[in-house]
Design a protein around this motif. Structure first.
Motif, PDB file in Angstrom:
ATOM      1  N   ALA A   4       0.818  -1.216   0.000  1.00 35.06           N
ATOM      2  CA  ALA A   4       0.000   0.000   0.000  1.00 35.06           C
ATOM      3  C   ALA A   4       0.851   1.265   0.000  1.00 35.06           C
ATOM      4  O   ALA A   4       0.516   2.254  -0.670  1.00 35.06           O
ATOM      5  N   TYR A   5       1.955   1.257   0.747  1.00 35.05           N
ATOM      6  CA  TYR A   5       2.787   2.458   0.857  1.00 35.05           C
ATOM      7  C   TYR A   5       3.380   2.853  -0.494  1.00 35.05           C
ATOM      8  O   TYR A   5       3.437   4.036  -0.842  1.00 35.05           O
ATOM      9  N   ILE A   6       3.822   1.850  -1.257  1.00 35.13           N
ATOM     10  CA  ILE A   6       4.394   2.123  -2.575  1.00 35.13           C
ATOM     11  C   ILE A   6       3.321   2.601  -3.540  1.00 35.13           C
ATOM     12  O   ILE A   6       3.505   3.569  -4.283  1.00 35.13           O
ATOM     13  N   VAL A   7       2.174   1.929  -3.513  1.00 36.20           N
ATOM     14  CA  VAL A   7       1.102   2.253  -4.454  1.00 36.20           C
ATOM     15  C   VAL A   7       0.600   3.680  -4.256  1.00 36.20           C
ATOM     16  O   VAL A   7       0.496   4.453  -5.214  1.00 36.20           O
ATOM     17  N   VAL A   8       0.288   4.044  -3.004  1.00 30.48           N
ATOM     18  CA  VAL A   8      -0.268   5.384  -2.778  1.00 30.48           C
ATOM     19  C   VAL A   8       0.764   6.468  -3.062  1.00 30.48           C
ATOM     20  O   VAL A   8       0.417   7.581  -3.474  1.00 30.48           O
ATOM     21  N   MET A   9       2.038   6.155  -2.852  1.00 29.08           N
ATOM     22  CA  MET A   9       3.076   7.139  -3.139  1.00 29.08           C
ATOM     23  C   MET A   9       3.148   7.421  -4.640  1.00 29.08           C
ATOM     24  O   MET A   9       3.271   8.571  -5.071  1.00 29.08           O
ATOM     25  N   LEU A  10       3.029   6.375  -5.449  1.00 26.77           N
ATOM     26  CA  LEU A  10       3.079   6.553  -6.899  1.00 26.77           C
ATOM     27  C   LEU A  10       1.786   7.138  -7.452  1.00 26.77           C
ATOM     28  O   LEU A  10       1.790   7.792  -8.502  1.00 26.77           O
ATOM     29  N   LEU A  11       0.678   6.918  -6.742  1.00 22.08           N
ATOM     30  CA  LEU A  11      -0.604   7.447  -7.205  1.00 22.08           C
ATOM     31  C   LEU A  11      -0.776   8.929  -6.891  1.00 22.08           C
ATOM     32  O   LEU A  11      -1.593   9.603  -7.519  1.00 22.08           O
ATOM     33  N   ASP A  12      -0.033   9.435  -5.918  1.00 24.11           N
ATOM     34  CA  ASP A  12      -0.167  10.849  -5.568  1.00 24.11           C
ATOM     35  C   ASP A  12       0.316  11.704  -6.741  1.00 24.11           C
ATOM     36  O   ASP A  12       1.479  11.610  -7.148  1.00 24.11           O
ATOM     37  N   PRO A  13      -0.555  12.550  -7.309  1.00 23.57           N
ATOM     38  CA  PRO A  13      -0.178  13.311  -8.513  1.00 23.57           C
ATOM     39  C   PRO A  13       0.953  14.308  -8.285  1.00 23.57           C
ATOM     40  O   PRO A  13       1.635  14.701  -9.227  1.00 23.57           O
ATOM     41  N   ARG A  14       1.157  14.718  -7.029  1.00 21.72           N
ATOM     42  CA  ARG A  14       2.226  15.677  -6.738  1.00 21.72           C
ATOM     43  C   ARG A  14       3.572  14.983  -6.575  1.00 21.72           C
ATOM     44  O   ARG A  14       4.622  15.610  -6.703  1.00 21.72           O
ATOM     45  N   MET A  15       3.544  13.689  -6.282  1.00 19.41           N
ATOM     46  CA  MET A  15       4.778  12.978  -5.991  1.00 19.41           C
ATOM     47  C   MET A  15       5.163  12.015  -7.099  1.00 19.41           C
ATOM     48  O   MET A  15       6.256  12.069  -7.647  1.00 19.41           O
ATOM     49  N   LYS A  16       4.245  11.112  -7.442  1.00 20.66           N
ATOM     50  CA  LYS A  16       4.493  10.070  -8.441  1.00 20.66           C
ATOM     51  C   LYS A  16       5.839   9.387  -8.165  1.00 20.66           C
ATOM     52  O   LYS A  16       6.048   8.839  -7.097  1.00 20.66           O
ATOM     53  N   LYS A  17       6.764   9.456  -9.122  1.00 19.47           N
ATOM     54  CA  LYS A  17       8.044   8.758  -8.951  1.00 19.47           C
ATOM     55  C   LYS A  17       9.163   9.671  -8.440  1.00 19.47           C
ATOM     56  O   LYS A  17      10.323   9.251  -8.370  1.00 19.47           O
ATOM     57  N   LEU A  18       8.839  10.902  -8.081  1.00 17.95           N
ATOM     58  CA  LEU A  18       9.883  11.863  -7.730  1.00 17.95           C
ATOM     59  C   LEU A  18      10.749  11.387  -6.564  1.00 17.95           C
ATOM     60  O   LEU A  18      11.979  11.493  -6.602  1.00 17.95           O
ATOM     61  N   HIS A  19      10.106  10.878  -5.510  1.00 20.53           N
ATOM     62  CA  HIS A  19      10.881  10.440  -4.343  1.00 20.53           C
ATOM     63  C   HIS A  19      11.761   9.251  -4.700  1.00 20.53           C
ATOM     64  O   HIS A  19      12.924   9.187  -4.283  1.00 20.53           O
ATOM     65  N   LEU A  20      11.224   8.316  -5.464  1.00 22.91           N
ATOM     66  CA  LEU A  20      12.002   7.142  -5.858  1.00 22.91           C
ATOM     67  C   LEU A  20      13.209   7.543  -6.690  1.00 22.91           C
ATOM     68  O   LEU A  20      14.329   7.063  -6.465  1.00 22.91           O
ATOM     69  N   LEU A  21      12.998   8.432  -7.661  1.00 22.47           N
ATOM     70  CA  LEU A  21      14.079   8.845  -8.548  1.00 22.47           C
ATOM     71  C   LEU A  21      15.176   9.598  -7.797  1.00 22.47           C
ATOM     72  O   LEU A  21      16.358   9.506  -8.145  1.00 22.47           O
ATOM     73  N   LYS A  22      14.785  10.326  -6.764  1.00 20.11           N
ATOM     74  CA  LYS A  22      15.745  11.153  -6.033  1.00 20.11           C
ATOM     75  C   LYS A  22      16.490  10.381  -4.953  1.00 20.11           C
ATOM     76  O   LYS A  22      17.677  10.633  -4.704  1.00 20.11           O
ATOM     77  N   HIS A  23      15.812   9.431  -4.308  1.00 18.20           N
ATOM     78  CA  HIS A  23      16.392   8.819  -3.114  1.00 18.20           C
ATOM     79  C   HIS A  23      16.648   7.310  -3.214  1.00 18.20           C
ATOM     80  O   HIS A  23      17.338   6.761  -2.359  1.00 18.20           O
ATOM     81  N   TRP A  24      16.085   6.645  -4.198  1.00 21.80           N
ATOM     82  CA  TRP A  24      16.246   5.195  -4.285  1.00 21.80           C
ATOM     83  C   TRP A  24      17.215   4.824  -5.406  1.00 21.80           C
ATOM     84  O   TRP A  24      17.242   5.474  -6.451  1.00 21.80           O
ATOM     85  N   PRO A  25      17.989   3.753  -5.220  1.00 26.63           N
ATOM     86  CA  PRO A  25      18.851   3.274  -6.314  1.00 26.63           C
ATOM     87  C   PRO A  25      17.999   2.711  -7.444  1.00 26.63           C
ATOM     88  O   PRO A  25      16.835   2.356  -7.252  1.00 26.63           O
ATOM     89  N   GLU A  26      18.583   2.616  -8.616  1.00 22.67           N
ATOM     90  CA  GLU A  26      17.835   2.189  -9.804  1.00 22.67           C
ATOM     91  C   GLU A  26      17.210   0.809  -9.622  1.00 22.67           C
ATOM     92  O   GLU A  26      16.101   0.550 -10.105  1.00 22.67           O
ATOM     93  N   GLU A  27      17.912  -0.074  -8.950  1.00 20.40           N
ATOM     94  CA  GLU A  27      17.386  -1.429  -8.764  1.00 20.40           C
ATOM     95  C   GLU A  27      16.066  -1.413  -7.999  1.00 20.40           C
ATOM     96  O   GLU A  27      15.093  -2.079  -8.387  1.00 20.40           O
ATOM     97  N   LEU A  28      16.017  -0.628  -6.907  1.00 13.18           N
ATOM     98  CA  LEU A  28      14.783  -0.544  -6.121  1.00 13.18           C
ATOM     99  C   LEU A  28      13.688   0.201  -6.876  1.00 13.18           C
ATOM    100  O   LEU A  28      12.506  -0.115  -6.738  1.00 13.18           O
ATOM    101  N   GLN A  29      14.083   1.191  -7.671  1.00 15.42           N
ATOM    102  CA  GLN A  29      13.091   1.887  -8.493  1.00 15.42           C
ATOM    103  C   GLN A  29      12.401   0.903  -9.429  1.00 15.42           C
ATOM    104  O   GLN A  29      11.169   0.913  -9.572  1.00 15.42           O
TER     105      GLN A  29
END
Length: 240
Positions: free
Chosen positions: A180-205
Motif C-alpha cells: 500500500a505504501y508504494i502504491v499510494v506514493m506513486l498514485l499521488d499526482p504531486r509525488m508520483k516517482k519523484l521520491h524514488l528517482l531522487k532517493h532510491w537506487p535504480e534497482e529498487l526503483q
C-alpha cells in the motif's frame, strides 16, 4: 511523553529543593514575589507559571529549550534562590542553573527534536490523506538522526541517536509487509516517482515499478473476468 516529563521534573524539584512543583498546573508555588527584588511575608504565595504545550515537538517547546529563554530561566532560578533563607537550600537552587555548555547541549537537543516533529506532522493531517508520506518521512528522519549520530557535534547524544535510528528503521521495515505504501506514493499526482528517482537506487526503483504494474495488471484481469471489484491481487512490495 510530555506528561511523564512534567512529573519527573516535579519529583526532581522536590528532591533537590524541597519545593512543590505542581505538574497539573505547571507551576512552582512558594513564598516568593512575582516582582523582582520584592520579598513578601512567608504566609503569602507567588505562582510562577511555565507554559509547556502538550505537543513536545511544537515550535514553542523548542523555543523554550533554546537560548532565547536562557536569561529568563536563569533569572527565575536566581531570584527564588535569593529569597531562600537557608543557605543550604539556596545552594541547591543555585545548582539548578545550567552552565553554558549545558545550554548549548539543550539547544542541540531541541534541534534533534525538530526532525521528529517534522515526521510527526507529516502523519498528523486531519483533512487529507497522509499514507503516501509514510516512507519519505521515515527515510528523512532516519537519515537525519543516523548521520548526526556520527557527528562530533552531537557526540553527547550518540548512543541515543543510534538507538532512535534503529527504532525508526524497525518501523520502516514494517512497510515491507504491504504494498500500500508504494502504491499510494506513486498514485499521488504531486509525488508520483519523484521520491524514488531522487532517493532510491535504480534497482529498487525498478522493483517498485514492477510491483505496482503487476498489481494493476492483476486487478485489471480480475475486473475483466468477473466484472466485480471485490478481488485484489497479492504482490510483494520491493524489499528496501
Amino acid at each position: 511523553n510530555n506528561g511523564t516529563m512534567l512529573y519527573e521534573f516535579a519529583r526532581l524539584i522536590k528532591r533537590d529543593t524541597g519545593r512543590v512543583w505542581d505538574p497539573e498546573e505547571r507551576c512552582i508555588k512558594g513564598p516568593y514575589s512575582k516582582h523582582r527584588g520584592t520579598c513578601l511575608r512567608r504566609s503569602r504565595t507567588c505562582t510562577v507559571v511555565i507554559n509547556i504545550p502538550h505537543d513536545s515537538s511544537s515550535t514553542s517547546t523548542k523555543i523554550f529549550l533554546s537560548y532565547r529563554n536562557q536569561q529568563d530561566v536563569d533569572t527565575f532560578v536566581y531570584e527564588i534562590g535569593m529569597q531562600e533563607v537557608s543557605l543550604e537550600q539556596r545552594a541547591k537552587l543555585d545548582r539548578l542553573r545550567l552552565t553554558a555548555s549545558e545550554w548549548k547541549r539543550l539547544d542541540l537537543f531541541a534541534n534533534l527534536l525538530g526532525y521528529a516533529g517534522g515526521a510527526q506532522h507529516a502523519f498528523s493531517a486531519s483533512k487529507k490523506t497522509t499514507l503516501h508520506l509514510a516512507i519519505p518521512a521515515l527515510e528523512s528522519l532516519h537519515k537525519a538522526w543516523s548521520t548526526r549520530a556520527n557527528s562530533d557535534k552531537y557526540a553527547f547524544f550518540q548512543a541515543a541517536l543510534k538507538g532512535a535510528a534503529e527504532k525508526v528503521n524497525e518501523y520502516y521495515e514494517k512497510t515491507n509487509n504491504t504494498d500500500a505504501y508504494i502504491v499510494v506514493m506513486l498514485l499521488d499526482p504531486r509525488m508520483k516517482k519523484l521520491h524514488l528517482l531522487k532517493h532510491w537506487p535504480e534497482e529498487l526503483q525498478g522493483e517498485a515499478m514492477d510491483c505496482v504494474e503487476e498489481i494493476f495488471k492483476t486487478r485489471y484481469l480480475k475486473l475483466q473476468s468477473t466484472g466485480s471489484g471485490d478481488s485484489t491481487g497479492s504482490v510483494s512490495a520491493p524489499k528496501r
